[in-house]
Write a protein that holds these residues in place. Structure first.
Motif, PDB file in Angstrom:
ATOM      1  N   VAL A 110       0.861  -1.190   0.000  1.00 50.09           N
ATOM      2  CA  VAL A 110       0.000   0.000   0.000  1.00 50.09           C
ATOM      3  C   VAL A 110       0.894   1.235   0.000  1.00 50.09           C
ATOM      4  CG1 VAL A 110      -1.801   1.270   1.233  1.00 50.09           C
ATOM      5  CG2 VAL A 110      -1.793  -1.239   1.277  1.00 50.09           C
ATOM      6  N   PHE A 111       0.746   2.071  -1.023  1.00 52.53           N
ATOM      7  CA  PHE A 111       1.532   3.298  -1.105  1.00 52.53           C
ATOM      8  C   PHE A 111       1.136   4.234   0.027  1.00 52.53           C
ATOM      9  CE2 PHE A 111       2.437   3.378  -5.983  1.00 52.53           C
ATOM     10  CZ  PHE A 111       2.921   2.091  -5.921  1.00 52.53           C
ATOM     11  N   LYS A 112       2.121   4.805   0.714  1.00 52.38           N
ATOM     12  CA  LYS A 112       1.875   5.732   1.820  1.00 52.38           C
ATOM     13  C   LYS A 112       2.376   7.143   1.519  1.00 52.38           C
ATOM     14  CE  LYS A 112      -0.219   3.077   4.646  1.00 52.38           C
ATOM     15  NZ  LYS A 112      -1.591   3.345   4.999  1.00 52.38           N
ATOM     16  N   LYS A 113       3.506   7.248   0.823  1.00 49.24           N
ATOM     17  CA  LYS A 113       4.088   8.563   0.527  1.00 49.24           C
ATOM     18  C   LYS A 113       4.703   8.496  -0.869  1.00 49.24           C
ATOM     19  CE  LYS A 113       7.609  11.815   2.093  1.00 49.24           C
ATOM     20  NZ  LYS A 113       8.736  12.022   3.005  1.00 49.24           N
ATOM     21  N   ILE A 114       4.407   9.510  -1.673  1.00 51.48           N
ATOM     22  CA  ILE A 114       4.917   9.558  -3.047  1.00 51.48           C
ATOM     23  C   ILE A 114       5.563  10.922  -3.262  1.00 51.48           C
ATOM     24  CG2 ILE A 114       4.309   9.438  -5.485  1.00 51.48           C
ATOM     25  CD1 ILE A 114       1.810   7.776  -4.520  1.00 51.48           C
ATOM     26  N   VAL A 115       6.826  10.897  -3.670  1.00 50.46           N
ATOM     27  CA  VAL A 115       7.561  12.128  -3.943  1.00 50.46           C
ATOM     28  C   VAL A 115       7.964  12.117  -5.417  1.00 50.46           C
ATOM     29  CG1 VAL A 115       9.629  13.470  -3.391  1.00 50.46           C
ATOM     30  CG2 VAL A 115       8.441  12.227  -1.575  1.00 50.46           C
ATOM     31  N   THR A 116       7.633  13.185  -6.125  1.00 53.97           N
ATOM     32  CA  THR A 116       8.013  13.304  -7.532  1.00 53.97           C
ATOM     33  C   THR A 116       9.491  13.655  -7.619  1.00 53.97           C
ATOM     34  OG1 THR A 116       5.789  14.083  -8.079  1.00 53.97           O
ATOM     35  CG2 THR A 116       7.517  14.490  -9.705  1.00 53.97           C
ATOM     36  N   LYS A 117      10.280  12.813  -8.336  1.00 59.27           N
ATOM     37  CA  LYS A 117      11.709  13.073  -8.544  1.00 59.27           C
ATOM     38  C   LYS A 117      11.943  13.774  -9.879  1.00 59.27           C
ATOM     39  CE  LYS A 117      14.898  10.091  -7.368  1.00 59.27           C
ATOM     40  NZ  LYS A 117      15.694   8.867  -7.204  1.00 59.27           N
ATOM     41  N   ALA A 118      11.154  13.395 -10.874  1.00 62.34           N
ATOM     42  CA  ALA A 118      11.233  13.970 -12.217  1.00 62.34           C
ATOM     43  C   ALA A 118       9.918  13.611 -12.902  1.00 62.34           C
ATOM     44  CB  ALA A 118      12.422  13.393 -12.979  1.00 62.34           C
ATOM     45  N   LYS A 119       9.749  14.088 -14.127  1.00 67.65           N
ATOM     46  CA  LYS A 119       8.521  13.750 -14.848  1.00 67.65           C
ATOM     47  C   LYS A 119       8.419  12.231 -14.966  1.00 67.65           C
ATOM     48  CE  LYS A 119       5.978  14.516 -19.082  1.00 67.65           C
ATOM     49  NZ  LYS A 119       5.989  15.067 -20.434  1.00 67.65           N
ATOM     50  N   ASN A 120       7.310  11.669 -14.487  1.00 69.02           N
ATOM     51  CA  ASN A 120       7.029  10.229 -14.537  1.00 69.02           C
ATOM     52  C   ASN A 120       7.988   9.374 -13.706  1.00 69.02           C
ATOM     53  OD1 ASN A 120       4.884  10.737 -16.321  1.00 69.02           O
ATOM     54  ND2 ASN A 120       6.283  10.699 -18.055  1.00 69.02           N
ATOM     55  N   LEU A 121       8.715   9.970 -12.770  1.00 72.12           N
ATOM     56  CA  LEU A 121       9.615   9.228 -11.879  1.00 72.12           C
ATOM     57  C   LEU A 121       9.299   9.636 -10.447  1.00 72.12           C
ATOM     58  CD1 LEU A 121      12.029   7.388 -11.251  1.00 72.12           C
ATOM     59  CD2 LEU A 121      13.516   9.380 -11.628  1.00 72.12           C
ATOM     60  N   TYR A 122       8.990   8.636  -9.628  1.00 66.85           N
ATOM     61  CA  TYR A 122       8.548   8.877  -8.248  1.00 66.85           C
ATOM     62  C   TYR A 122       9.349   8.022  -7.277  1.00 66.85           C
ATOM     63  CZ  TYR A 122       4.532  10.550 -10.879  1.00 66.85           C
ATOM     64  OH  TYR A 122       3.722  11.213 -11.769  1.00 66.85           O
ATOM     65  N   THR A 123       9.563   8.550  -6.091  1.00 67.19           N
ATOM     66  CA  THR A 123      10.054   7.744  -4.976  1.00 67.19           C
ATOM     67  C   THR A 123       8.834   7.428  -4.119  1.00 67.19           C
ATOM     68  OG1 THR A 123      12.233   8.755  -4.999  1.00 67.19           O
ATOM     69  CG2 THR A 123      11.570   7.654  -2.962  1.00 67.19           C
ATOM     70  N   VAL A 124       8.588   6.124  -3.951  1.00 67.26           N
ATOM     71  CA  VAL A 124       7.393   5.657  -3.257  1.00 67.26           C
ATOM     72  C   VAL A 124       7.803   4.974  -1.956  1.00 67.26           C
ATOM     73  CG1 VAL A 124       5.378   4.149  -3.398  1.00 67.26           C
ATOM     74  CG2 VAL A 124       6.219   5.296  -5.460  1.00 67.26           C
ATOM     75  N   THR A 125       7.185   5.368  -0.861  1.00 73.39           N
ATOM     76  CA  THR A 125       7.324   4.656   0.404  1.00 73.39           C
ATOM     77  C   THR A 125       5.990   3.957   0.645  1.00 73.39           C
ATOM     78  OG1 THR A 125       8.893   6.274   1.248  1.00 73.39           O
ATOM     79  CG2 THR A 125       7.814   4.844   2.872  1.00 73.39           C
ATOM     80  N   SER A 126       6.068   2.651   0.855  1.00 68.68           N
ATOM     81  CA  SER A 126       4.868   1.828   0.982  1.00 68.68           C
ATOM     82  C   SER A 126       4.932   0.990   2.234  1.00 68.68           C
ATOM     83  CB  SER A 126       4.759   0.879  -0.218  1.00 68.68           C
ATOM     84  OG  SER A 126       4.684   1.588  -1.411  1.00 68.68           O
ATOM     85  N   ASP A 127       3.767   0.507   2.636  1.00 66.68           N
ATOM     86  CA  ASP A 127       3.692  -0.528   3.664  1.00 66.68           C
ATOM     87  C   ASP A 127       3.585  -1.866   2.941  1.00 66.68           C
ATOM     88  OD1 ASP A 127       3.840   1.137   5.841  1.00 66.68           O
ATOM     89  OD2 ASP A 127       1.689   1.160   6.228  1.00 66.68           O
ATOM     90  N   LEU A 128       4.566  -2.743   3.189  1.00 66.03           N
ATOM     91  CA  LEU A 128       4.574  -4.086   2.616  1.00 66.03           C
ATOM     92  C   LEU A 128       4.259  -5.074   3.725  1.00 66.03           C
ATOM     93  CD1 LEU A 128       5.182  -6.131   0.335  1.00 66.03           C
ATOM     94  CD2 LEU A 128       7.591  -6.007   1.028  1.00 66.03           C
TER      95      LEU A 128
END
Length: 189
Positions: A110-128
């Protein structure tokens, strides 16, 4: 009057931005892949595992959420053939000292935090969640109009999968298995 026009224009801009509704894009599970690699001192094994379902959520073109369920019973070893230990290894991966799929047939992300790094590129922090244990995991995700890809490194010991771990058992020698395993994920929606 000039202030009223400025306020009205600002209000229109804010309301327009707020009117962008979230769009949920369901994952096409039959067209998506999850390939895994687990390494040990003497080599590596690789295989696949299937998604049960999943979705990414976008506002406009920006990723804002995601949830996934993985069928842990679908784990397959692809580097061995029948009669070469394939069935034995698949059975062991499903056993309680690895993923315990009889009791824990589904893993979730489940995605919890999404940070845009560039166009169409994200750093995602999720609960696994694996084996009923939930821990955070962070990875980069690349999206296009109808695909998303990522490579994720997971420390199995955080989910009580300690079999063959040199971090927990001494004298394993060349029988030690790396704590981390890698997932290469290619999603189509």
């Amino acid at each position: 009057m000039k202030n009223l026009k400025s306020i009205t224009l600002a209000l229109v801009v804010v309301l327009s931005a707020m009117s962008v509704t979230a769009q949920t894009k369901k994952i096409k599970t039959s067209a998506s892949t999850i390939n895994w690699v687990g390494k040990k001192v003497t080599g590596a094994h690789e295989g696949t595992i299937n998604l049960k379902d999943g979705a990414l959520v976008f506002k406009g073109k920006k990723l804002v959420g995601g949830t996934f369920n993985v069928d842990m019973n679908s784990i397959v070893v692809t580097d061995l053939k029948a009669g070469q230990g394939k069935e034995k290894l698949e059975g062991h991966l499903r056993a309680d000292d690895f993923f315990g799929t009889d009791k824990f047939g589904t893993a979730t992300l489940v995605f919890k935090k999404i940070v845009t790094k560039a166009k169409n590129l994200y750093t995602v922090t999720s609960d696994l969640t694996i084996k009923g244990i939930t821990k955070p995991v962070t990875f980069d995700l690349v999206t296009t109009a109808n695909t998303a890809t990522t490579n994720v490194k997971i420390d199995r010991t955080k989910y009580d999968i300690k079999y063959g771990s040199g971090s927990f058992f001494d004298s394993l020698g060349d029988k030690a298995i790396n704590d981390d395993f890698n997932l290469a994920v290619a999603l189509k929606f």
